[in-house]
Each structure stands twice: as C-alpha cells, then as structure tokens.
Write a protein that holds these residues in place. Structure first.
Motif, mmCIF file in Angstrom:
data_model
loop_
_atom_site.group_PDB
_atom_site.id
_atom_site.type_symbol
_atom_site.label_atom_id
_atom_site.label_comp_id
_atom_site.label_asym_id
_atom_site.label_seq_id
_atom_site.Cartn_x
_atom_site.Cartn_y
_atom_site.Cartn_z
ATOM 1 N N TYR A 53 0.850 -1.189 0.000
ATOM 2 C CA TYR A 53 0.000 0.000 0.000
ATOM 3 C C TYR A 53 0.881 1.233 0.000
ATOM 4 C CZ TYR A 53 1.129 -0.003 4.993
ATOM 5 O OH TYR A 53 1.796 -0.006 6.191
ATOM 6 N N SER A 54 0.299 2.375 -0.278
ATOM 7 C CA SER A 54 1.081 3.612 -0.298
ATOM 8 C C SER A 54 0.361 4.698 0.490
ATOM 9 C CB SER A 54 1.311 4.082 -1.740
ATOM 10 O OG SER A 54 0.071 4.342 -2.380
ATOM 11 N N GLN A 55 1.136 5.650 0.961
ATOM 12 C CA GLN A 55 0.616 6.768 1.737
ATOM 13 C C GLN A 55 -0.154 7.736 0.839
ATOM 14 O OE1 GLN A 55 1.226 7.105 5.118
ATOM 15 N NE2 GLN A 55 -0.177 8.817 5.105
ATOM 16 N N PRO A 56 -1.333 8.192 1.246
ATOM 17 C CA PRO A 56 -2.037 9.211 0.458
ATOM 18 C C PRO A 56 -1.185 10.472 0.347
ATOM 19 C CG PRO A 56 -3.477 8.276 2.139
ATOM 20 C CD PRO A 56 -2.094 7.788 2.425
ATOM 21 N N THR A 57 -1.318 11.172 -0.739
ATOM 22 C CA THR A 57 -0.557 12.407 -0.924
ATOM 23 C C THR A 57 -1.212 13.551 -0.152
ATOM 24 O OG1 THR A 57 -1.829 13.087 -2.869
ATOM 25 C CG2 THR A 57 0.099 11.658 -3.233
ATOM 26 N N VAL A 58 -0.427 14.583 0.095
ATOM 27 C CA VAL A 58 -0.965 15.771 0.752
ATOM 28 C C VAL A 58 -2.076 16.374 -0.104
ATOM 29 C CG1 VAL A 58 -0.441 18.127 1.508
ATOM 30 C CG2 VAL A 58 1.167 16.276 2.000
ATOM 31 N N LYS A 59 -1.890 16.342 -1.413
ATOM 32 C CA LYS A 59 -2.895 16.910 -2.322
ATOM 33 C C LYS A 59 -4.214 16.156 -2.216
ATOM 34 C CE LYS A 59 -4.269 19.766 -5.486
ATOM 35 N NZ LYS A 59 -4.467 21.195 -5.154
ATOM 36 N N ALA A 60 -4.145 14.830 -2.134
ATOM 37 C CA ALA A 60 -5.363 14.030 -2.004
ATOM 38 C C ALA A 60 -6.076 14.346 -0.692
ATOM 39 C CB ALA A 60 -5.024 12.543 -2.080
ATOM 40 N N ALA A 61 -5.298 14.474 0.385
ATOM 41 C CA ALA A 61 -5.880 14.811 1.682
ATOM 42 C C ALA A 61 -6.477 16.214 1.653
ATOM 43 C CB ALA A 61 -4.816 14.713 2.773
ATOM 44 N N GLU A 62 -5.780 17.115 0.983
ATOM 45 C CA GLU A 62 -6.254 18.497 0.869
ATOM 46 C C GLU A 62 -7.585 18.547 0.108
ATOM 47 O OE1 GLU A 62 -4.602 22.608 -1.123
ATOM 48 O OE2 GLU A 62 -3.149 21.178 -0.283
ATOM 49 N N ASN A 63 -7.676 17.795 -0.966
ATOM 50 C CA ASN A 63 -8.915 17.760 -1.754
ATOM 51 C C ASN A 63 -10.078 17.213 -0.928
ATOM 52 O OD1 ASN A 63 -7.661 18.812 -4.000
ATOM 53 N ND2 ASN A 63 -7.270 16.815 -4.944
ATOM 54 N N PHE A 64 -9.805 16.200 -0.137
ATOM 55 C CA PHE A 64 -10.862 15.631 0.698
ATOM 56 C C PHE A 64 -11.341 16.642 1.739
ATOM 57 C CE2 PHE A 64 -12.042 13.513 4.695
ATOM 58 C CZ PHE A 64 -13.193 12.875 4.265
ATOM 59 N N LEU A 65 -10.385 17.284 2.403
ATOM 60 C CA LEU A 65 -10.759 18.267 3.418
ATOM 61 C C LEU A 65 -11.545 19.427 2.804
ATOM 62 C CD1 LEU A 65 -7.496 18.378 5.579
ATOM 63 C CD2 LEU A 65 -9.700 17.419 6.253
ATOM 64 N N LYS A 66 -11.133 19.858 1.636
ATOM 65 C CA LYS A 66 -11.841 20.952 0.966
ATOM 66 C C LYS A 66 -13.288 20.575 0.643
ATOM 67 C CE LYS A 66 -8.016 23.398 -1.304
ATOM 68 N NZ LYS A 66 -7.370 23.693 -2.608
ATOM 69 N N THR A 99 0.690 13.906 6.878
ATOM 70 C CA THR A 99 0.006 14.198 5.612
ATOM 71 C C THR A 99 -1.225 15.065 5.848
ATOM 72 O OG1 THR A 99 0.759 12.143 4.580
ATOM 73 C CG2 THR A 99 -1.212 13.171 3.651
ATOM 74 N N ILE A 100 -2.058 14.640 6.805
ATOM 75 C CA ILE A 100 -3.287 15.386 7.098
ATOM 76 C C ILE A 100 -2.964 16.753 7.693
ATOM 77 C CG2 ILE A 100 -5.439 15.413 8.415
ATOM 78 C CD1 ILE A 100 -5.476 13.367 6.230
ATOM 79 N N ALA A 101 -1.978 16.799 8.582
ATOM 80 C CA ALA A 101 -1.612 18.071 9.218
ATOM 81 C C ALA A 101 -1.124 19.081 8.176
ATOM 82 C CB ALA A 101 -0.541 17.833 10.279
ATOM 83 N N ASN A 102 -0.321 18.623 7.232
ATOM 84 C CA ASN A 102 0.166 19.516 6.181
ATOM 85 C C ASN A 102 -0.968 19.978 5.269
ATOM 86 O OD1 ASN A 102 2.861 19.468 6.992
ATOM 87 N ND2 ASN A 102 3.312 17.635 5.793
ATOM 88 N N ALA A 103 -1.873 19.062 4.952
ATOM 89 C CA ALA A 103 -3.017 19.423 4.109
ATOM 90 C C ALA A 103 -3.901 20.439 4.827
ATOM 91 C CB ALA A 103 -3.823 18.173 3.763
ATOM 92 N N ALA A 104 -4.123 20.205 6.122
ATOM 93 C CA ALA A 104 -4.954 21.123 6.914
ATOM 94 C C ALA A 104 -4.325 22.507 6.984
ATOM 95 C CB ALA A 104 -5.162 20.554 8.317
ATOM 96 N N LYS A 105 -3.004 22.548 7.126
ATOM 97 C CA LYS A 105 -2.304 23.838 7.211
ATOM 98 C C LYS A 105 -2.429 24.616 5.902
ATOM 99 C CE LYS A 105 2.124 25.852 8.577
ATOM 100 N NZ LYS A 105 3.515 25.567 9.017
ATOM 101 N N ASN A 106 -2.435 23.899 4.793
ATOM 102 C CA ASN A 106 -2.577 24.563 3.491
ATOM 103 C C ASN A 106 -3.951 25.205 3.331
ATOM 104 O OD1 ASN A 106 -0.012 23.764 2.773
ATOM 105 N ND2 ASN A 106 -0.701 21.976 1.608
ATOM 106 N N ILE A 107 -4.941 24.589 3.974
ATOM 107 C CA ILE A 107 -6.313 25.086 3.869
ATOM 108 C C ILE A 107 -6.633 26.103 4.955
ATOM 109 C CG2 ILE A 107 -8.762 24.417 3.954
ATOM 110 C CD1 ILE A 107 -7.859 21.640 2.967
ATOM 111 N N ASP A 108 -6.143 25.792 6.164
ATOM 112 C CA ASP A 108 -6.497 26.581 7.350
ATOM 113 C C ASP A 108 -5.212 26.928 8.082
ATOM 114 O OD1 ASP A 108 -7.840 27.683 9.545
ATOM 115 O OD2 ASP A 108 -8.156 25.737 10.498
#
Length: 232
Positions: A10-23, A47-56
């Motif tokens: 398996y592979s780790q989700p990307t920050v972009k994928a997490a960012e898209n989900f949060l958005k 991954t989630i923390a970085n995605a969250a920081k990009n959004i919020d």
C-alpha cells in the motif's frame, strides 16, 4: 494474504489528495476534527496536518489530533468524540475529552507472528527477531508515545488469551473499565471467545465487535484479535 511471495502493498495518500478531501467537507461544518493513527506508526498524521495547514493556516477550523493508537484503539476515541458532539459540547470541551480518552485507552493485540508488524515498522525489529527465532506468539500493545511494543510472548495463542485476560483483570482491579471493543482480522471465532471471556470479567458486553481494515490486517497478519479498553 499471508503468502510472503505475493503479499499486498500500500502507499501513503498524498498531501494533495488529503487536501482535496478536506476541501470537500470543510465548507459544510463549523469545525472539523481529524483523529489519526499514531504518527509513530504511519505518515498519515503528517500528511493530514500539512493538508490542513494549506487550507487553514491559522488552525481555527481544522484540528488534527494524533491518537497515539491504531485502528482498534482509535475506535473508542472517535466514538467518544461523536458522543460529545451529539451532546452539543463546545469544541474546546470536545478536544479535552478526546485527549483524556486517548490517555485512558489501551489496546492488547494477540498475533500469530510479528513479521508483518516488523516489516511495516509497527514494532521494533529486534523484538520481531527474538519472537521469530523462538517461534513465540506475542502480545502487542502501544506505549504512551504511540509506538508498538511487545508486552508478552507465549508458545501458543491460548496462552496469549490468558495473558490478555490477566492484564484486563489487573486493570479492572485498579480502575473502572467504562467501555471496550473487540476487533479481528478474519478471526470471528477468536473474537467471539474474547466476547465471552471479557463480558464475564468486566460485567458488560463490548461496544462492538468488528473486522479491522485491510491495511491494518496487512500490518498485523490474518488471524489476529485485539481488545481495546477505556478506563475512567
């Protein structure tokens, strides 16, 4: 699933994928809480923390919490958070309850072999080497930092069950167990056995019995069973 020559990856989700989900969900809620698997076991938290920081960027709307637990241990924490939300509690109160529940949650996992946990980084290599050499059946838990640890080794799974039963009794003698749950990887018979044992010991049925996700099963190995508990 346990064939070492054809074992899934398996592979780790990307920050972009997490960012898209949060958005896709953030606009519909006043605030969002994400409770992740232990960051010592997975890169999901980062991954989630970085995605969250990009959004919020100021962290006012998205809260990312390291559960310091894994799938079976996360369940009671998420359930408690949902119950607090249903009660209409303020975000600050909910977050405090989540952190308190994390501190009061333990998990004990009976596995047939440590090789999958070692290969995935869920526990340290030297403990896996010792268990493999001696063909022992380990009982695995998670320490306060969120890292997998071996807390007992037996010659058979039956002895593992006895070991976990003794641990649960020791805890119940000192503290009140307010809830517990049982998870397994294609081991419903063992899970049902655990339900009988611990319903008798604790005096209440588990909150739920469920199969773990395929990703967790890959890391723990098929046939494993675990009990997660929350104390007062």
């Amino acid at each position: 699933m346990n064939d070492p020559n054809n074992y899934p990856t398996y592979s780790q989700p990307t920050v972009k994928a997490a960012e898209n989900f949060l958005k896709s969900i953030v606009p519909y809620y006043e605030s969002v809480i994400v409770i992740t698997v232990s960051k010592k076991m997975s890169g999901t938290f980062e991954t989630i923390a970085n995605a969250a920081k990009n959004i919020d960027s100021v962290g006012e709307k998205i809260t990312v919490i390291d559960s310091k637990l894994n799938s079976g241990g996360q369940g009671p924490v998420v359930l408690k958070a949902a119950q607090e939300i249903d009660k209409g509690k303020e975000l600050k109160e909910i977050k405090k309850t989540i952190y308190d529940t994390i501190e009061n949650t333990k998990i004990f996992v009976s596995v047939d072999t440590l090789k999958y946990m070692v290969s995935s980084g869920r526990t340290k290599k030297h403990t896996g080497f010792a268990a493999k050499i001696l063909n022992l059946k380990p009982v695995v838990s998670i320490d306060r930092s969120g890292e997998g640890i071996v807390i007992g080794k037996s010659l058979c799974l039956k002895a593992n069950t006895k070991r976990i039963e003794a641990l649960m009794k020791e805890i119940s003698d000192r503290k009140k167990i307010v809830s517990y749950s049982i998870v397994h990887a294609d081991a419903i018979n063992r899970a049902n056995e655990y339900e009988q044992i611990f319903t008798s010991l604790i005096g209440r049925r588990p909150e739920y019995i469920t199969e773990i996700s395929s990703i967790v099963a890959m890391n723990a190995g098929m046939g494993c069973v675990a009990i997660a508990l929350v104390t007062d």
